[in-house]
Design a protein around this motif. Structure first.
Motif, short mmCIF file in Angstrom:
data_model
loop_
_atom_site.label_atom_id
_atom_site.label_comp_id
_atom_site.label_asym_id
_atom_site.label_seq_id
_atom_site.Cartn_x
_atom_site.Cartn_y
_atom_site.Cartn_z
N ALA A 30 0.81 -1.22 0.00
CA ALA A 30 0.00 0.00 0.00
C ALA A 30 0.85 1.27 0.00
CB ALA A 30 -0.93 0.00 1.20
N THR A 31 2.02 1.23 0.61
CA THR A 31 2.86 2.43 0.71
C THR A 31 3.98 2.49 -0.31
OG1 THR A 31 4.28 1.39 2.37
CG2 THR A 31 2.41 2.68 3.19
N LYS A 32 4.17 1.45 -1.08
CA LYS A 32 5.30 1.37 -2.01
C LYS A 32 5.34 2.56 -2.98
CE LYS A 32 7.60 -1.67 -5.27
NZ LYS A 32 7.62 -3.00 -5.87
N ALA A 33 4.23 2.88 -3.62
CA ALA A 33 4.20 3.97 -4.60
C ALA A 33 4.51 5.31 -3.93
CB ALA A 33 2.85 4.02 -5.29
N LEU A 34 4.00 5.51 -2.72
CA LEU A 34 4.29 6.76 -2.00
C LEU A 34 5.77 6.87 -1.66
CD1 LEU A 34 1.28 6.89 0.47
CD2 LEU A 34 1.79 8.52 -1.34
N GLU A 35 6.36 5.78 -1.21
CA GLU A 35 7.79 5.78 -0.88
C GLU A 35 8.62 6.11 -2.11
OE1 GLU A 35 8.99 2.18 1.14
OE2 GLU A 35 7.20 2.25 2.39
N GLN A 36 8.27 5.54 -3.25
CA GLN A 36 9.01 5.80 -4.48
C GLN A 36 8.83 7.26 -4.92
OE1 GLN A 36 7.46 2.76 -7.06
NE2 GLN A 36 8.98 1.25 -6.41
#
Length: 64
Positions: A30-36
């Motif tokens: 769920a947070t992968k895209a935000l982290e990137q």
């Protein structure tokens, strides 16, 4: 608790992404895209919920 993602911005400009209400590794997905999108990850802290199993409803498949 409904799964929620909070982004906290410290006065220093440091960002903190918190996944609330997730179980297991679903928080990372769920947070992968935000982290990137937001840049380099300084540290990750895995909460006790990370080590819980994700519960899913059994699916019934009928082959006809």
């Amino acid at each position: 608790m409904k799964p929620t993602i909070e982004i906290l911005i410290q006065p220093t400009g440091e960002l903190q992404i918190e996944a609330l209400g997730f179980k297991g590794q679903s928080c990372e997905a769920a947070t992968k895209a935000l982290e990137q999108a937001l840049g380099v990850t300084k540290a990750k802290v895995k909460k006790p919920e990370y080590h819980q199993r994700q519960t899913t409803k059994p699916k019934l498949h009928l082959n006809r």
